[in-house]
Design a protein around this motif. Structure first.
Motif, PDB file in Angstrom:
ATOM      1  N   VAL A 199     -45.730  14.424 -10.147  1.00 59.02           N
ATOM      2  CA  VAL A 199     -44.276  14.307  -9.951  1.00 59.02           C
ATOM      3  C   VAL A 199     -43.871  12.835  -9.907  1.00 59.02           C
ATOM      4  CG1 VAL A 199     -42.409  14.739  -8.296  1.00 59.02           C
ATOM      5  CG2 VAL A 199     -44.037  16.544  -8.823  1.00 59.02           C
ATOM      6  N   GLY A 200     -44.684  12.003  -9.263  1.00 60.62           N
ATOM      7  CA  GLY A 200     -44.408  10.566  -9.221  1.00 60.62           C
ATOM      8  C   GLY A 200     -44.426   9.951 -10.610  1.00 60.62           C
ATOM      9  N   LYS A 201     -45.406  10.349 -11.426  1.00 58.12           N
ATOM     10  CA  LYS A 201     -45.520   9.813 -12.794  1.00 58.12           C
ATOM     11  C   LYS A 201     -44.307  10.196 -13.637  1.00 58.12           C
ATOM     12  CE  LYS A 201     -48.514   9.899 -16.893  1.00 58.12           C
ATOM     13  NZ  LYS A 201     -49.786  10.403 -17.469  1.00 58.12           N
ATOM     14  N   LYS A 202     -43.881  11.444 -13.560  1.00 56.47           N
ATOM     15  CA  LYS A 202     -42.728  11.906 -14.350  1.00 56.47           C
ATOM     16  C   LYS A 202     -41.459  11.154 -13.934  1.00 56.47           C
ATOM     17  CE  LYS A 202     -40.882  14.790 -17.348  1.00 56.47           C
ATOM     18  NZ  LYS A 202     -41.098  14.530 -18.796  1.00 56.47           N
ATOM     19  N   THR A 203     -41.278  10.980 -12.626  1.00 52.10           N
ATOM     20  CA  THR A 203     -40.107  10.241 -12.146  1.00 52.10           C
ATOM     21  C   THR A 203     -40.138   8.802 -12.636  1.00 52.10           C
ATOM     22  OG1 THR A 203     -40.137  11.610 -10.138  1.00 52.10           O
ATOM     23  CG2 THR A 203     -38.787   9.620 -10.077  1.00 52.10           C
ATOM     24  N   TYR A 204     -41.306   8.178 -12.523  1.00 48.88           N
ATOM     25  CA  TYR A 204     -41.493   6.801 -12.999  1.00 48.88           C
ATOM     26  C   TYR A 204     -41.034   6.682 -14.456  1.00 48.88           C
ATOM     27  CZ  TYR A 204     -44.115   2.406 -13.835  1.00 48.88           C
ATOM     28  OH  TYR A 204     -44.482   1.116 -14.153  1.00 48.88           O
ATOM     29  N   GLN A 205     -41.492   7.616 -15.286  1.00 49.36           N
ATOM     30  CA  GLN A 205     -41.199   7.527 -16.725  1.00 49.36           C
ATOM     31  C   GLN A 205     -39.722   7.754 -17.034  1.00 49.36           C
ATOM     32  OE1 GLN A 205     -44.268  10.288 -17.978  1.00 49.36           O
ATOM     33  NE2 GLN A 205     -45.677   8.629 -18.491  1.00 49.36           N
ATOM     34  N   MET A 206     -39.068   8.636 -16.290  1.00 46.62           N
ATOM     35  CA  MET A 206     -37.640   8.880 -16.522  1.00 46.62           C
ATOM     36  C   MET A 206     -36.781   7.693 -16.053  1.00 46.62           C
ATOM     37  SD  MET A 206     -37.317  11.684 -18.173  1.00 46.62           S
ATOM     38  CE  MET A 206     -38.812  11.139 -19.005  1.00 46.62           C
ATOM     39  N   ASN A 247     -44.998  -1.185 -21.166  1.00 51.78           N
ATOM     40  CA  ASN A 247     -46.186  -1.424 -20.337  1.00 51.78           C
ATOM     41  C   ASN A 247     -45.945  -2.531 -19.300  1.00 51.78           C
ATOM     42  OD1 ASN A 247     -47.898   0.536 -21.501  1.00 51.78           O
ATOM     43  ND2 ASN A 247     -48.424  -0.850 -23.175  1.00 51.78           N
ATOM     44  N   GLY A 248     -44.679  -2.742 -18.928  1.00 51.99           N
ATOM     45  CA  GLY A 248     -44.361  -3.761 -17.922  1.00 51.99           C
ATOM     46  C   GLY A 248     -44.915  -3.412 -16.551  1.00 51.99           C
ATOM     47  N   ASN A 249     -44.909  -4.401 -15.669  1.00 48.75           N
ATOM     48  CA  ASN A 249     -45.538  -4.266 -14.346  1.00 48.75           C
ATOM     49  C   ASN A 249     -44.582  -3.629 -13.330  1.00 48.75           C
ATOM     50  OD1 ASN A 249     -47.530  -4.571 -12.441  1.00 48.75           O
ATOM     51  ND2 ASN A 249     -47.122  -6.737 -12.053  1.00 48.75           N
ATOM     52  N   SER A 250     -43.899  -2.555 -13.752  1.00 52.17           N
ATOM     53  CA  SER A 250     -42.879  -1.925 -12.910  1.00 52.17           C
ATOM     54  C   SER A 250     -43.503  -1.093 -11.796  1.00 52.17           C
ATOM     55  CB  SER A 250     -41.956  -1.050 -13.761  1.00 52.17           C
ATOM     56  OG  SER A 250     -41.312  -1.822 -14.751  1.00 52.17           O
ATOM     57  N   ILE A 251     -42.723  -0.898 -10.738  1.00 50.46           N
ATOM     58  CA  ILE A 251     -43.198  -0.209  -9.528  1.00 50.46           C
ATOM     59  C   ILE A 251     -42.161   0.830  -9.096  1.00 50.46           C
ATOM     60  CG2 ILE A 251     -43.518  -0.538  -7.017  1.00 50.46           C
ATOM     61  CD1 ILE A 251     -45.889  -1.631  -8.365  1.00 50.46           C
ATOM     62  N   LEU A 252     -42.639   2.044  -8.786  1.00 47.56           N
ATOM     63  CA  LEU A 252     -41.806   3.070  -8.132  1.00 47.56           C
ATOM     64  C   LEU A 252     -42.231   3.126  -6.678  1.00 47.56           C
ATOM     65  CD1 LEU A 252     -39.741   5.412  -8.259  1.00 47.56           C
ATOM     66  CD2 LEU A 252     -41.651   6.919  -8.850  1.00 47.56           C
ATOM     67  N   ARG A 253     -41.265   2.930  -5.784  1.00 46.44           N
ATOM     68  CA  ARG A 253     -41.590   2.783  -4.364  1.00 46.44           C
ATOM     69  C   ARG A 253     -40.840   3.804  -3.498  1.00 46.44           C
ATOM     70  NH1 ARG A 253     -40.473  -2.706  -0.838  1.00 46.44           N
ATOM     71  NH2 ARG A 253     -42.384  -3.428  -1.835  1.00 46.44           N
ATOM     72  N   PRO A 254     -41.411   4.981  -3.239  1.00 54.45           N
ATOM     73  CA  PRO A 254     -40.817   5.858  -2.227  1.00 54.45           C
ATOM     74  C   PRO A 254     -40.984   5.233  -0.835  1.00 54.45           C
ATOM     75  CG  PRO A 254     -42.356   7.046  -3.652  1.00 54.45           C
ATOM     76  CD  PRO A 254     -42.570   5.601  -3.898  1.00 54.45           C
TER      77      PRO A 254
END
Length: 315
Positions: free
Chosen positions: A132-139, A168-175
């Motif tokens: 779920v985290g991966k899918k959210t990251y990609q959207m 392929n940037g160094n982006s971060i998803l942070r809950p």
């Protein structure tokens, strides 16, 4: 400006040039004046949002000892769990009243970057958490790509100027979890006043009071999105690259009134970072006699490391 403007990405994605230009003008004006917009028409759907909140609540409710298994030493908190009070704003001694998790990039077709980035951390106790985290990251990454395309046009660049730097940037998803407040905080708030490091930040979970933005008069205004909106702001990298034409605005998350201390708050920012080789040198077309060059040349990677040291995440 005393209110965060609202824009709709569907205008930009339409085949109607008038609607597309309207979006470019609206977001450009907002970012030159307050640095924030509320965005409708993004690529998240309701089911994905519900699933993500369920998974992150399940994670933060795990025992502290279980969560700490996922705290990875030596990587500046770039992946996995970061425990309560570890991070502080630039110039603040007190740690923020929060704990959080980091999902990072899912690299495609680039072995060099696969080695450069830390691996994502899998949570054994929650079988759906990482998917779920991966899918959210990609959207969110897809949404950010089109926002940056609109800003490229606003800055007089090719529409796809940023694409090569964010792939392929160094982006971060942070809950983030802001736990209930147990006692009077001594100088600490849920998130002290700060500017973001990155190109742009896409924020889920700013539907209640708490997030505040400082306008150009120094006044703090509430930034509250509608349930179907993301709050999106300019980060320091983009501000620097545009010679401060696009504003990286100071913002904070204040503590709730005392009667609400017993409640948790959840917030999920996506920090859009480029690849580390991107040069943040001031764009030539953002320099003129009235706006001389304000910033020294630096790469995104060097700028990020400098700021992570200031935040206490890298020693």
């Amino acid at each position: 400006m005393n209110k965060i403007p609202s824009v709709n990405l569907e205008d930009f994605l339409s085949n109607d040039e008038t609607r597309k230009q309207k979006f470019i003008d609206e977001i450009g004006h907002a970012y030159e004046n307050i640095g924030f917009v509320a965005l409708k028409g993004h690529f998240l759907n309701d089911k994905l949002v519900e699933d993500l909140y369920a998974e992150i609540k399940n994670f933060f409710e795990l025992p502290v000892a279980t969560k700490q298994k996922y705290e990875v030493p030596g990587i500046g908190g770039q992946r996995g769990y970061v425990s309560f009070g570890k991070e502080s704003a630039k110039g603040k001694k007190e740690g923020d009243l929060k704990e959080f998790w980091h999902f990072g990039q899912y690299v495609e077709d680039n072995p060099k970057l696969e080695k450069e980035y830390p691996e994502n951390v899998n949570v054994e106790e929650l079988p759906n958490f990482n998917e779920v985290g991966k899918k959210t990251y990609q959207m969110l990454e897809k949404t950010a790509k089109y926002v940056l395309r609109s800003l490229a046009l606003h800055l007089g660049l090719e529409e796809t100027y940023f694409d090569q730097y964010i792939k392929n940037g160094n982006s971060i998803l942070r809950p983030i979890h802001y736990p209930p407040i147990q006692e009077e905080p001594k100088g600490a708030v849920r998130a002290a006043a700060h500017g973001d490091i990155n190109l742009i930040t896409l924020l889920m979970g700013s539907h209640g009071k708490g997030l505040q933005v400082q306008n150009h008069k120094g006044e703090w205004i509430d930034a509250i999105a509608e349930p179907n909106e993301l709050m999106i702001n300019v980060g320091d990298m983009l501000s620097r690259h545009s010679n401060n034409k696009l504003k990286s605005t100071i913002h904070r998350v204040v503590n709730p009134p005392k009667e609400m201390w017993g409640t948790s708050r959840y917030s999920i920012p996506f920090f859009m970072h480029p690849i580390s080789e991107m040069k943040l040198d001031v764009l030539d077309n953002c320099i003129d006699d009235n706006n001389p060059k304000q910033f020294e040349d630096i790469t995104a990677g060097d700028f990020l490391n400098e700021r992570l040291r200031e935040l206490g995440l890298i020693k």
